[in-house]
Write an enzyme that holds these catalytic residues in place. Structure first.
Site, short mmCIF file in Angstrom:
data_model
loop_
_atom_site.label_atom_id
_atom_site.label_comp_id
_atom_site.label_asym_id
_atom_site.label_seq_id
_atom_site.Cartn_x
_atom_site.Cartn_y
_atom_site.Cartn_z
N SER A 142 -3.96 -3.39 6.18
CA SER A 142 -4.16 -2.92 8.12
C SER A 142 -6.13 -2.80 7.23
O SER A 142 -6.62 -2.08 6.60
CB SER A 142 -4.10 -1.63 8.33
OG SER A 142 -4.71 -1.94 9.87
N TYR A 156 -1.26 7.07 9.94
CA TYR A 156 -1.33 5.84 9.76
C TYR A 156 -2.38 5.13 8.25
O TYR A 156 -2.07 3.97 7.68
CB TYR A 156 -1.13 4.35 10.87
CG TYR A 156 -0.77 2.92 10.68
CD1 TYR A 156 0.43 2.12 10.22
CD2 TYR A 156 -2.10 2.16 10.95
CE1 TYR A 156 0.68 1.51 10.62
CE2 TYR A 156 -1.59 1.00 10.82
CZ TYR A 156 -0.80 0.72 10.47
OH TYR A 156 -0.99 -1.08 10.55
P1 NAP Z 1 6.39 -5.72 14.05
O1 NAP Z 1 6.71 -6.77 14.92
O2 NAP Z 1 6.99 -4.17 14.10
O3 NAP Z 1 7.51 -6.02 13.27
C1 NAP Z 1 8.08 -5.20 12.10
C2 NAP Z 1 9.01 -5.96 10.89
O4 NAP Z 1 8.76 -4.79 9.79
C3 NAP Z 1 10.07 -6.12 10.71
O5 NAP Z 1 10.31 -7.35 10.31
C4 NAP Z 1 11.07 -5.25 10.91
O6 NAP Z 1 12.68 -5.01 10.39
C5 NAP Z 1 10.64 -4.04 9.04
N1 NAP Z 1 10.78 -2.95 9.68
C6 NAP Z 1 9.76 -2.20 9.91
N2 NAP Z 1 10.52 -0.98 8.87
C7 NAP Z 1 11.29 -1.30 8.37
C8 NAP Z 1 12.22 -0.66 7.36
N3 NAP Z 1 12.37 0.82 7.36
N4 NAP Z 1 12.66 -1.44 6.31
C9 NAP Z 1 12.38 -2.64 6.47
N5 NAP Z 1 11.85 -3.34 6.75
C10 NAP Z 1 11.02 -2.41 7.68
O7 NAP Z 1 5.03 -5.51 12.76
P2 NAP Z 1 4.17 -5.78 12.59
O8 NAP Z 1 2.73 -6.02 13.42
O9 NAP Z 1 4.39 -6.98 11.90
O10 NAP Z 1 3.11 -5.52 11.75
C11 NAP Z 1 3.70 -6.14 9.84
C12 NAP Z 1 3.11 -5.49 8.84
O11 NAP Z 1 1.93 -5.66 9.25
C13 NAP Z 1 3.28 -3.57 9.04
O12 NAP Z 1 2.65 -3.37 7.85
C14 NAP Z 1 2.04 -3.42 9.70
O13 NAP Z 1 1.67 -1.88 9.80
C15 NAP Z 1 0.47 -4.26 9.70
N6 NAP Z 1 -0.44 -4.80 10.52
C16 NAP Z 1 -0.37 -5.12 12.26
C17 NAP Z 1 -0.69 -5.32 12.65
C18 NAP Z 1 -0.97 -5.17 14.03
O14 NAP Z 1 -1.80 -5.40 15.32
N7 NAP Z 1 0.27 -6.25 14.39
C19 NAP Z 1 -2.29 -4.84 12.57
C20 NAP Z 1 -2.57 -4.53 11.51
C21 NAP Z 1 -1.67 -3.76 9.95
P3 NAP Z 1 14.07 -5.48 12.11
O15 NAP Z 1 12.91 -6.16 12.58
O16 NAP Z 1 14.76 -5.39 11.29
O17 NAP Z 1 13.17 -3.35 13.00
#
Ligand code: NAP
Length: 247
Positions: A142, A156
């Protein structure tokens, strides 16, 4: 003309929605077989598998909590058995919860670090015997790895700083095998974790040069690039894909 990732075998953690689902679909569209993991969202995982298979490649979903080291190892071994090895390992699964420094932040620490940091280490350790020489490890970190951004972000942000440092240090560890390790540092991306239609999102948008949230597909394109031959001289890099967030 063959697709750029034809014949490659990919494992994407957290592929049931959001950024991970977009990465899984994009790698499949570029020709890779893709196994995803998920925490509990069975329907989302099945939808991702259908999207992968619609690209004419093999798809499979494995339930595995990234905070459970034994489950992570089992999922990696199972994915490698299904695929016949791993050429592209994408650590995307992550959680985000925020609290200012104090007891609540302390309470968050174990959960956030066990998923975002220990889960990534456990998954990579388990993958070592399965990773082909010359394979790619892509960590979804991130912009919070490098910037505080906003109040309440300490735990985080610290977890993502650790993830980005994994990319730099593992590049040294795995370089002798020709395995390239890089981190993508997304800015705000419209997903369940960070929906673009909230008051918080409005304040975040103002800190972004492009004045908008990113789409998961805009992260997936960079993951596909890092998995491809075009990225053969990139390792130990942390790449911001943020629309100029917090610059
Ligand atoms: P999201 O929409 O909340 O999706 C999270 C994904 O991770 C889902 O597939 C979820 O599975 C899985 N997951 C969560 N906890 C888990 C666990 N304990 N074990 C296995 N799988 C798990 O998040 P996102 O926004 O796509 O984020 C994806 C990555 O990008 C993360 O690492 C996040 O920190 C990073 N990121 C996101 C942003 C943003 O603005 N969105 C910005 C910077 C970085 P389920 O569907 O089964 O719950």
């Amino acid at each position: 003309m063959s697709k750029k990732l034809a014949g490659k075998r990919a494992l994407v953690t957290g592929g049931s929605r959001g950024i991970g689902a977009a990465i899984a679909k994009r790698l499949a569209a570029d020709g890779a077989d893709v196994v995803i993991t998920y925490a509990g969202n069975h329907d989302g995982a099945q939808a991702s598998v259908a999207a992968i298979e619609a690209e004419g490649v093999r798809g499979k979903a494995i339930q595995a909590d990234a905070a459970d080291k034994a489950a992570v190892k089992r999922s990696v071994d199972e994915a490698a058995a299904i695929l016949g090895g791993i050429d592209i390992l994408v650590h995307n699964a992550g959680v985000a919860t925020f609290a200012p420094v104090g007891p609540e932040a302390l309470d968050l620490f174990d959960r956030i670090f066990s998923v975002n940091v220990e889960g990534v280490l456990a998954g990579t350790a388990a993958a070592l015997p399965h990773l082909s020489d010359g394979s790619r490890v892509i960590l979804v970190s991130s912009v919070s790895a490098d910037t505080a951004g906003f109040a309440g972000n300490s735990v985080y942000a610290a977890s993502k700083a650790a993830v980005s440092m994994f990319a730099r240090t593992w590049a040294h560890d795995l370089g002798p095998r020709g395995i390239l390790v890089n981190a993508i540092q997304p800015g705000p991306v419209d997903t369940d974790m960070n929906p673009a239609d909230t008051e918080f999102a409005e304040s975040v948008r103002n800190m972004v040069v492009l004045k908008r949230y990113g789409r998961p597909e805009e992260i997936a394109g960079v993951a596909s690039f890092l998995a491809s031959d075009d990225a053969s001289y990139i390792t130990g890099a942390t790449i911001d894909v943020s629309g100029g967030a917090f610059v």
